[in-house]
Scaffold this motif. Sequence first.
Motif, short mmCIF file in Angstrom:
data_model
loop_
_atom_site.label_atom_id
_atom_site.label_comp_id
_atom_site.label_asym_id
_atom_site.label_seq_id
_atom_site.Cartn_x
_atom_site.Cartn_y
_atom_site.Cartn_z
N UNK A 173 0.96 -0.91 -0.16
CA UNK A 173 0.07 -0.56 0.08
C UNK A 173 1.40 1.04 0.14
N UNK A 174 1.97 1.24 0.80
CA UNK A 174 3.03 2.60 0.29
C UNK A 174 3.34 2.65 0.00
N UNK A 175 4.35 1.71 -1.43
CA UNK A 175 4.29 1.42 -2.77
C UNK A 175 3.67 2.40 -3.82
N UNK A 176 2.01 2.25 -3.32
CA UNK A 176 0.87 2.00 -3.61
C UNK A 176 0.91 3.42 -3.97
N UNK A 177 1.00 4.47 -2.58
CA UNK A 177 0.17 5.42 -3.28
C UNK A 177 1.37 6.67 -3.37
N UNK A 178 2.98 5.72 -3.15
CA UNK A 178 3.80 6.64 -4.49
C UNK A 178 3.76 6.91 -5.38
N UNK A 179 3.38 6.03 -5.29
CA UNK A 179 2.66 5.68 -7.44
C UNK A 179 1.60 6.34 -7.83
N UNK A 180 0.80 6.64 -6.86
CA UNK A 180 -0.82 6.85 -6.84
C UNK A 180 0.25 8.87 -6.89
N UNK A 181 1.43 9.32 -6.47
CA UNK A 181 1.50 10.83 -5.89
C UNK A 181 1.52 11.01 -7.13
N UNK A 182 2.87 10.02 -7.93
CA UNK A 182 3.79 10.64 -9.56
C UNK A 182 2.91 10.67 -10.12
N UNK A 183 1.48 9.79 -9.94
CA UNK A 183 0.74 9.65 -11.39
C UNK A 183 -0.07 10.55 -11.12
N UNK A 184 -0.51 11.24 -10.47
CA UNK A 184 -1.47 12.22 -10.08
C UNK A 184 -0.63 13.14 -10.88
N UNK A 185 0.45 13.74 -10.05
CA UNK A 185 1.33 14.83 -10.76
C UNK A 185 0.88 14.92 -12.40
N UNK A 186 1.55 14.03 -12.72
CA UNK A 186 0.96 13.90 -14.19
C UNK A 186 -0.32 13.84 -14.39
N UNK A 187 -1.20 13.13 -13.79
CA UNK A 187 -2.11 13.76 -14.69
C UNK A 187 -2.73 15.07 -14.75
N UNK A 188 -2.82 15.59 -13.28
CA UNK A 188 -2.31 17.83 -13.24
C UNK A 188 -1.69 18.19 -14.05
N UNK A 189 -0.22 17.65 -14.56
CA UNK A 189 0.58 17.79 -15.38
C UNK A 189 -0.08 18.25 -16.87
N UNK A 190 -1.00 17.17 -17.19
CA UNK A 190 -1.31 17.39 -18.68
C UNK A 190 -2.43 18.24 -18.51
N UNK A 191 -2.59 19.19 -17.83
CA UNK A 191 -3.33 20.25 -17.67
C UNK A 191 -3.06 21.39 -17.75
N UNK A 192 -2.13 21.35 -17.34
CA UNK A 192 -1.15 22.83 -17.20
C UNK A 192 -0.28 22.28 -17.80
#
Length: 138
Positions: free
Chosen positions: A3-22
């Motif tokens: 779960x720790x690995x998952x949430x680390x990945x999720x944070x990076x994934x979310x940065x990318x998703x947000x970055x596509x909008x900027x």
Amino acid sequence: MSRIRYWRGFAQWRLAINGFNDSVDPRELEQNLKTALDEFKRATEKDPKFVDAKIGTISCLGFLAFMNRKDQVRAKELVAQILPLVGEAEEMARDNPRLIWVHGPILEFSSRTRWLPGKGNSKLSARIRSLFENQTER
């Protein structure tokens, strides 16, 4: 630990998703996705039954394929990794809302590309459509 690995990945994934909008540098987006992908894969290794980590992997690979759409060879390599994971995730949790959400871009992109099997992959497309229909009926 998965779960720790998952949430680390999720944070990076979310940065990318947000970055596509900027207007974030595509190299930074790609690095975010690669880091997320590594974390999701590690989470899956630690807990192979944790479907959300598999779904995160599918999403990252999909975004990377999109970013590499002009390089058909690379895009095909990425899609080749996605398709088996989609099947595994469906077997594990076909009604998982995150899996259904991840299917959307696959369906949309597959209908406009030639590098997915079956030019739009009618079997996959039909399955995704049925998932969306089932969700809207609830």
